[in-house]
Design a protein around this motif. Structure first.
Motif, PDB file in Angstrom:
ATOM      1  N   CYS A 171       0.827  -1.213   0.000  1.00 45.21           N
ATOM      2  CA  CYS A 171       0.000   0.000   0.000  1.00 45.21           C
ATOM      3  C   CYS A 171       0.860   1.261   0.000  1.00 45.21           C
ATOM      4  O   CYS A 171       0.614   2.199  -0.773  1.00 45.21           O
ATOM      5  CB  CYS A 171      -0.942   0.006   1.206  1.00 45.21           C
ATOM      6  SG  CYS A 171      -2.233  -1.243   1.123  1.00 45.21           S
ATOM      7  N   TYR A 172       1.877   1.290   0.862  1.00 45.45           N
ATOM      8  CA  TYR A 172       2.715   2.475   0.935  1.00 45.45           C
ATOM      9  C   TYR A 172       3.534   2.655  -0.344  1.00 45.45           C
ATOM     10  O   TYR A 172       3.635   3.773  -0.872  1.00 45.45           O
ATOM     11  CB  TYR A 172       3.626   2.456   2.170  1.00 45.45           C
ATOM     12  CG  TYR A 172       4.397   3.738   2.278  1.00 45.45           C
ATOM     13  CD1 TYR A 172       3.726   4.942   2.485  1.00 45.45           C
ATOM     14  CD2 TYR A 172       5.765   3.773   2.092  1.00 45.45           C
ATOM     15  CE1 TYR A 172       4.415   6.148   2.528  1.00 45.45           C
ATOM     16  CE2 TYR A 172       6.461   4.973   2.138  1.00 45.45           C
ATOM     17  CZ  TYR A 172       5.777   6.156   2.352  1.00 45.45           C
ATOM     18  OH  TYR A 172       6.456   7.346   2.385  1.00 45.45           O
ATOM     19  N   LEU A 191      -4.057  10.351  13.731  1.00 48.63           N
ATOM     20  CA  LEU A 191      -4.099  11.809  13.706  1.00 48.63           C
ATOM     21  C   LEU A 191      -2.935  12.398  14.504  1.00 48.63           C
ATOM     22  O   LEU A 191      -2.253  13.324  14.043  1.00 48.63           O
ATOM     23  CB  LEU A 191      -5.434  12.320  14.258  1.00 48.63           C
ATOM     24  CG  LEU A 191      -5.630  13.832  14.245  1.00 48.63           C
ATOM     25  CD1 LEU A 191      -5.501  14.390  12.828  1.00 48.63           C
ATOM     26  CD2 LEU A 191      -6.977  14.190  14.840  1.00 48.63           C
ATOM     27  N   ALA A 192      -2.678  11.854  15.677  1.00 51.42           N
ATOM     28  CA  ALA A 192      -1.558  12.333  16.502  1.00 51.42           C
ATOM     29  C   ALA A 192      -0.225  12.098  15.791  1.00 51.42           C
ATOM     30  O   ALA A 192       0.658  12.974  15.800  1.00 51.42           O
ATOM     31  CB  ALA A 192      -1.565  11.636  17.861  1.00 51.42           C
ATOM     32  N   GLY A 193      -0.066  10.937  15.169  1.00 49.95           N
ATOM     33  CA  GLY A 193       1.163  10.650  14.432  1.00 49.95           C
ATOM     34  C   GLY A 193       1.364  11.599  13.265  1.00 49.95           C
ATOM     35  O   GLY A 193       2.476  12.094  13.024  1.00 49.95           O
ATOM     36  N   TRP A 194       0.279  11.887  12.559  1.00 49.51           N
ATOM     37  CA  TRP A 194       0.362  12.800  11.432  1.00 49.51           C
ATOM     38  C   TRP A 194       0.706  14.210  11.904  1.00 49.51           C
ATOM     39  O   TRP A 194       1.555  14.883  11.315  1.00 49.51           O
ATOM     40  CB  TRP A 194      -0.954  12.791  10.644  1.00 49.51           C
ATOM     41  CG  TRP A 194      -0.898  13.684   9.460  1.00 49.51           C
ATOM     42  CD1 TRP A 194      -0.284  13.424   8.261  1.00 49.51           C
ATOM     43  CD2 TRP A 194      -1.440  15.001   9.358  1.00 49.51           C
ATOM     44  NE1 TRP A 194      -0.421  14.511   7.416  1.00 49.51           N
ATOM     45  CE2 TRP A 194      -1.131  15.485   8.064  1.00 49.51           C
ATOM     46  CE3 TRP A 194      -2.161  15.811  10.225  1.00 49.51           C
ATOM     47  CZ2 TRP A 194      -1.526  16.747   7.633  1.00 49.51           C
ATOM     48  CZ3 TRP A 194      -2.550  17.064   9.783  1.00 49.51           C
ATOM     49  CH2 TRP A 194      -2.226  17.508   8.506  1.00 49.51           C
ATOM     50  N   GLY A 231       4.175  10.881   8.596  1.00 54.32           N
ATOM     51  CA  GLY A 231       2.805  10.774   9.099  1.00 54.32           C
ATOM     52  C   GLY A 231       1.914  10.031   8.129  1.00 54.32           C
ATOM     53  O   GLY A 231       1.070   9.217   8.523  1.00 54.32           O
ATOM     54  N   ILE A 232       2.111  10.284   6.840  1.00 51.27           N
ATOM     55  CA  ILE A 232       1.341   9.574   5.819  1.00 51.27           C
ATOM     56  C   ILE A 232       1.721   8.097   5.822  1.00 51.27           C
ATOM     57  O   ILE A 232       0.855   7.226   5.732  1.00 51.27           O
ATOM     58  CB  ILE A 232       1.569  10.221   4.438  1.00 51.27           C
ATOM     59  CG1 ILE A 232       0.959  11.620   4.416  1.00 51.27           C
ATOM     60  CG2 ILE A 232       1.005   9.351   3.323  1.00 51.27           C
ATOM     61  CD1 ILE A 232       1.352  12.459   3.222  1.00 51.27           C
ATOM     62  N   ALA A 290       0.059   6.446   8.772  1.00 51.59           N
ATOM     63  CA  ALA A 290      -1.384   6.322   8.539  1.00 51.59           C
ATOM     64  C   ALA A 290      -1.687   5.190   7.566  1.00 51.59           C
ATOM     65  O   ALA A 290      -2.618   4.399   7.785  1.00 51.59           O
ATOM     66  CB  ALA A 290      -1.948   7.641   8.004  1.00 51.59           C
ATOM     67  N   ILE A 291      -0.925   5.091   6.494  1.00 49.67           N
ATOM     68  CA  ILE A 291      -1.138   4.015   5.525  1.00 49.67           C
ATOM     69  C   ILE A 291      -0.877   2.665   6.163  1.00 49.67           C
ATOM     70  O   ILE A 291      -1.622   1.702   5.938  1.00 49.67           O
ATOM     71  CB  ILE A 291      -0.275   4.239   4.266  1.00 49.67           C
ATOM     72  CG1 ILE A 291      -0.828   5.430   3.480  1.00 49.67           C
ATOM     73  CG2 ILE A 291      -0.226   2.977   3.397  1.00 49.67           C
ATOM     74  CD1 ILE A 291       0.041   5.871   2.312  1.00 49.67           C
ATOM     75  N   GLY A 292       0.159   2.564   6.976  1.00 54.54           N
ATOM     76  CA  GLY A 292       0.456   1.295   7.654  1.00 54.54           C
ATOM     77  C   GLY A 292      -0.680   0.848   8.558  1.00 54.54           C
ATOM     78  O   GLY A 292      -1.151  -0.290   8.467  1.00 54.54           O
ATOM     79  N   VAL A 293      -1.148   1.742   9.417  1.00 54.39           N
ATOM     80  CA  VAL A 293      -2.236   1.398  10.350  1.00 54.39           C
ATOM     81  C   VAL A 293      -3.516   1.094   9.583  1.00 54.39           C
ATOM     82  O   VAL A 293      -4.192   0.087   9.834  1.00 54.39           O
ATOM     83  CB  VAL A 293      -2.478   2.527  11.376  1.00 54.39           C
ATOM     84  CG1 VAL A 293      -3.727   2.258  12.207  1.00 54.39           C
ATOM     85  CG2 VAL A 293      -1.266   2.698  12.291  1.00 54.39           C
ATOM     86  N   ALA A 294      -3.859   1.953   8.631  1.00 52.07           N
ATOM     87  CA  ALA A 294      -5.103   1.762   7.869  1.00 52.07           C
ATOM     88  C   ALA A 294      -5.076   0.460   7.073  1.00 52.07           C
ATOM     89  O   ALA A 294      -6.091  -0.236   6.989  1.00 52.07           O
ATOM     90  CB  ALA A 294      -5.342   2.947   6.939  1.00 52.07           C
TER      91      ALA A 294
END
Length: 174
Positions: free
Chosen positions: A13-14, A71-74, A86-87, A90-94
């Motif tokens: 994904c990333y 959100l906090a990470g971003w 941050g992106i 977010a991509i990893g978690v999502a």
């Protein structure tokens, strides 16, 4: 989904996002951050499960925790001048949360999707590997598809030069 496969999905994904937005393979640091994001839900939830808790998806797999965490990470990455990290996170978690959903939907085990809003919704014990089909008398399960995903992720990571392994190659992913 098996924890190692989440790393492959997170990378796929990333890497896809970076190729789409920048036209290059992912950088070293951002790849590590994406991998941490992809692994984080299991890193939080699997140790208590291994110690005897009946479910392996609680806080780490809940959108009620994941959304504020992302959100906090971003915001942290953005405030430090490294928004791409941050992106990546977010991509990893999502990618982790999104790929835990299809197997339950395909199998019709909708009650197992309770992890998405835990603790508001109950989370029954995970029922395990799901059957997908029978081909030539052989039962094809989700593990087969996960193996294909793992090989694809590892192959792309290898072709991309195995980013994330050598801190000496880290460039400013920011």
């Amino acid at each position: 989904m098996q924890p190692i496969v989440h790393l492959a999905v997170g990378y796929l994904c990333y890497a896809g996002y970076v190729r789409w937005s920048e036209g290059t393979p992912p950088g070293e640091q951002a790849t590590v951050v994406a991998a941490v994001g992809a692994a984080l839900p299991d890193l939080l939830d699997k140790p208590p499960w291994l110690l005897g808790l009946t479910v392996g998806r609680t806080i780490g797999h809940s959108l009620l925790f994941a959304v504020p965490l992302v959100l906090a990470g971003w915001l942290l990455a953005r405030s430090s001048g490294r928004p791409s990290l941050g992106i990546a996170f977010a991509i990893g978690v999502a990618s982790h949360l999104a790929t835990d959903v299809p197997w339950h939907v395909i199998a019709g085990d909708y009650d197992e999707l309770g992890f998405l809003l835990w603790p508001i919704t109950p989370m029954p014990p995970y029922s395990g590997t799901k059957p997908l089909a029978t081909v030539g008398g052989v039962e094809v399960t989700t593990l087969w598809l996960e193996a294909v995903i793992l090989v694809a992720g590892a192959a792309l990571w290898w072709v991309d030069g195995r980013p994330g392994l050598e801190p000496s190659r880290w460039r400013s992913d920011g």
